[in-house]
Design a protein around this motif. Structure first.
Motif, PDB file in Angstrom:
ATOM      1  N   GLN A 128     -12.376   4.571  -4.465  1.00 53.07           N
ATOM      2  CA  GLN A 128     -11.734   3.330  -4.020  1.00 53.07           C
ATOM      3  C   GLN A 128     -11.268   2.492  -5.206  1.00 53.07           C
ATOM      4  O   GLN A 128     -10.230   1.836  -5.145  1.00 53.07           O
ATOM      5  CB  GLN A 128     -12.698   2.531  -3.141  1.00 53.07           C
ATOM      6  CG  GLN A 128     -12.934   3.172  -1.777  1.00 53.07           C
ATOM      7  CD  GLN A 128     -13.933   2.409  -0.934  1.00 53.07           C
ATOM      8  OE1 GLN A 128     -14.799   1.685  -1.446  1.00 53.07           O
ATOM      9  NE2 GLN A 128     -13.844   2.565   0.381  1.00 53.07           N
ATOM     10  N   ALA A 129     -12.028   2.531  -6.285  1.00 52.70           N
ATOM     11  CA  ALA A 129     -11.646   1.786  -7.489  1.00 52.70           C
ATOM     12  C   ALA A 129     -10.356   2.347  -8.073  1.00 52.70           C
ATOM     13  O   ALA A 129      -9.471   1.595  -8.510  1.00 52.70           O
ATOM     14  CB  ALA A 129     -12.772   1.857  -8.522  1.00 52.70           C
ATOM     15  N   LEU A 130     -10.221   3.660  -8.050  1.00 50.02           N
ATOM     16  CA  LEU A 130      -9.002   4.306  -8.555  1.00 50.02           C
ATOM     17  C   LEU A 130      -7.796   3.901  -7.715  1.00 50.02           C
ATOM     18  O   LEU A 130      -6.732   3.569  -8.245  1.00 50.02           O
ATOM     19  CB  LEU A 130      -9.166   5.826  -8.538  1.00 50.02           C
ATOM     20  CG  LEU A 130     -10.087   6.453  -9.580  1.00 50.02           C
ATOM     21  CD1 LEU A 130     -10.330   7.924  -9.252  1.00 50.02           C
ATOM     22  CD2 LEU A 130      -9.488   6.328 -10.967  1.00 50.02           C
ATOM     23  N   ALA A 133      -7.365   1.287  -5.967  1.00 50.96           N
ATOM     24  CA  ALA A 133      -7.064  -0.136  -6.052  1.00 50.96           C
ATOM     25  C   ALA A 133      -6.219  -0.453  -7.289  1.00 50.96           C
ATOM     26  O   ALA A 133      -5.516  -1.462  -7.334  1.00 50.96           O
ATOM     27  CB  ALA A 133      -8.363  -0.943  -6.094  1.00 50.96           C
ATOM     28  N   LYS A 134      -6.269   0.447  -8.274  1.00 51.19           N
ATOM     29  CA  LYS A 134      -5.556   0.215  -9.531  1.00 51.19           C
ATOM     30  C   LYS A 134      -4.136   0.763  -9.522  1.00 51.19           C
ATOM     31  O   LYS A 134      -3.249   0.216 -10.171  1.00 51.19           O
ATOM     32  CB  LYS A 134      -6.334   0.868 -10.683  1.00 51.19           C
ATOM     33  CG  LYS A 134      -7.685   0.240 -10.960  1.00 51.19           C
ATOM     34  CD  LYS A 134      -8.411   0.996 -12.058  1.00 51.19           C
ATOM     35  CE  LYS A 134      -9.788   0.422 -12.319  1.00 51.19           C
ATOM     36  NZ  LYS A 134     -10.519   1.201 -13.367  1.00 51.19           N
ATOM     37  N   THR A 135      -3.929   1.858  -8.809  1.00 48.76           N
ATOM     38  CA  THR A 135      -2.613   2.497  -8.825  1.00 48.76           C
ATOM     39  C   THR A 135      -2.373   3.257  -7.530  1.00 48.76           C
ATOM     40  O   THR A 135      -3.332   3.562  -6.804  1.00 48.76           O
ATOM     41  CB  THR A 135      -2.505   3.459 -10.018  1.00 48.76           C
ATOM     42  OG1 THR A 135      -1.172   3.980 -10.096  1.00 48.76           O
ATOM     43  CG2 THR A 135      -3.481   4.624  -9.876  1.00 48.76           C
ATOM     44  N   ASN A 142      -0.631   4.403  -0.865  1.00 44.36           N
ATOM     45  CA  ASN A 142      -1.566   5.518  -0.969  1.00 44.36           C
ATOM     46  C   ASN A 142      -1.413   6.534   0.169  1.00 44.36           C
ATOM     47  O   ASN A 142      -1.058   6.179   1.288  1.00 44.36           O
ATOM     48  CB  ASN A 142      -3.009   5.004  -0.981  1.00 44.36           C
ATOM     49  CG  ASN A 142      -3.287   4.107  -2.171  1.00 44.36           C
ATOM     50  OD1 ASN A 142      -2.785   4.349  -3.267  1.00 44.36           O
ATOM     51  ND2 ASN A 142      -4.088   3.064  -1.963  1.00 44.36           N
ATOM     52  N   SER A 188     -15.854  11.294 -14.112  1.00 47.82           N
ATOM     53  CA  SER A 188     -14.608  10.578 -14.376  1.00 47.82           C
ATOM     54  C   SER A 188     -13.437  11.562 -14.412  1.00 47.82           C
ATOM     55  O   SER A 188     -13.634  12.779 -14.542  1.00 47.82           O
ATOM     56  CB  SER A 188     -14.685   9.824 -15.709  1.00 47.82           C
ATOM     57  OG  SER A 188     -14.941  10.707 -16.780  1.00 47.82           O
ATOM     58  N   ASN A 190       0.835  -1.193   0.000  1.00 49.73           N
ATOM     59  CA  ASN A 190       0.000   0.000   0.000  1.00 49.73           C
ATOM     60  C   ASN A 190       0.877   1.254   0.000  1.00 49.73           C
ATOM     61  O   ASN A 190       1.666   1.468   0.914  1.00 49.73           O
ATOM     62  CB  ASN A 190      -0.896  -0.013   1.242  1.00 49.73           C
ATOM     63  CG  ASN A 190      -1.899   1.121   1.262  1.00 49.73           C
ATOM     64  OD1 ASN A 190      -1.717   2.147   0.629  1.00 49.73           O
ATOM     65  ND2 ASN A 190      -2.979   0.927   1.996  1.00 49.73           N
TER      66      ASN A 190
END
Length: 222
Positions: free
Chosen positions: A115-117, A119-121, A4, A67, A2
């Motif tokens: 959260q989706a963002l 999780a990707k990078t 972030n 987006s 992690n």
């Protein structure tokens, strides 16, 4: 691992400016969650909705898509396919975003995307509930604040530089009211996460704040 970073704090504390510079310094993707909420605010205003119309705003959420894309290194925010970046900083938009963000439907929609963002990078996000709700497991959490007077002064200068006029006292009053709304809402209120590092930027320059966060992050990543 992690990597972030979550940056929370009240309106006008310099979160976006700081987060953008930290992102460049550390090679992270910057996600301006406030801009995402403002895009939703634009949508609600265009529909002629009142900030007090929770039912109308909740219904409208289902037909709004927000987006983020990067063009020439600059973040662009899209609302249903339209680039609305140029309208995000309007006062009416900011007020609608602050008022409508108290509604669970709005926060659920934004939280899922954020959260989706993450999780990707590896990202650095700034907002009101990043460390407490959106990214509770972030490697580093920062609570960035400054006095109401200093935040109002910065906003006043920002508007002047854009050729816009707004009395300083009115800006200060607006910031106080937004603080109250953000801190006292039932859903995901603004508060410092227990494991967040408090950074008071009242007497610090942007560069000083960026350097402090950079050093804290380097320490966490050891």
């Amino acid at each position: 691992m992690n990597r972030n970073i979550a940056v929370d704090g009240p309106a006008g504390a310099g979160k976006s400016t700081v987060a953008k510079q930290v992102a460049k310094k550390l090679g992270l993707v910057y996600v301006d969650t406030g801009a995402m909420y403002r895009a939703m605010g634009i949508y609600f205003l265009r529909l002629g909705l009142s900030s007090e119309d929770e039912a109308g705003i909740t219904k409208a959420c289902s037909s709004a898509e927000v987006s983020i894309a990067y063009e020439n290194g600059a973040q662009q925010v899209y609302l249903n396919g339209e680039n609305v970046t140029g309208s995000l900083r309007e006062e009416a938009v900011g007020n609608m975003a602050s008022c409508s963000s108290v509604y669970p439907a709005v926060r659920r929609k934004m939280t899922e995307l954020q959260q989706a963002l993450a999780a990707k990078t590896a990202v650095i996000m700034d907002g009101r509930d990043i460390g407490t709700v959106v990214l509770p497991d972030a490697a580093l959490k920062i609570y960035l604040t400054a006095s109401v007077e200093e935040r109002a002064r910065r906003r006043y200068v920002e508007l002047q530089e854009k050729g816009q006029s707004c009395p300083y006292e009115e800006i200060k009053k607006d910031i106080r009211e937004r603080d109250q709304r953000d801190m006292n809402r039932e859903t995901a209120p603004l508060r410092q996460a227990e494991d967040a590092v408090l950074v008071d930027a009242t007497e610090l320059s942007i560069d000083q704040v960026v350097e402090r966060i950079f050093l804290l992050y380097q320490e966490r990543m050891k």
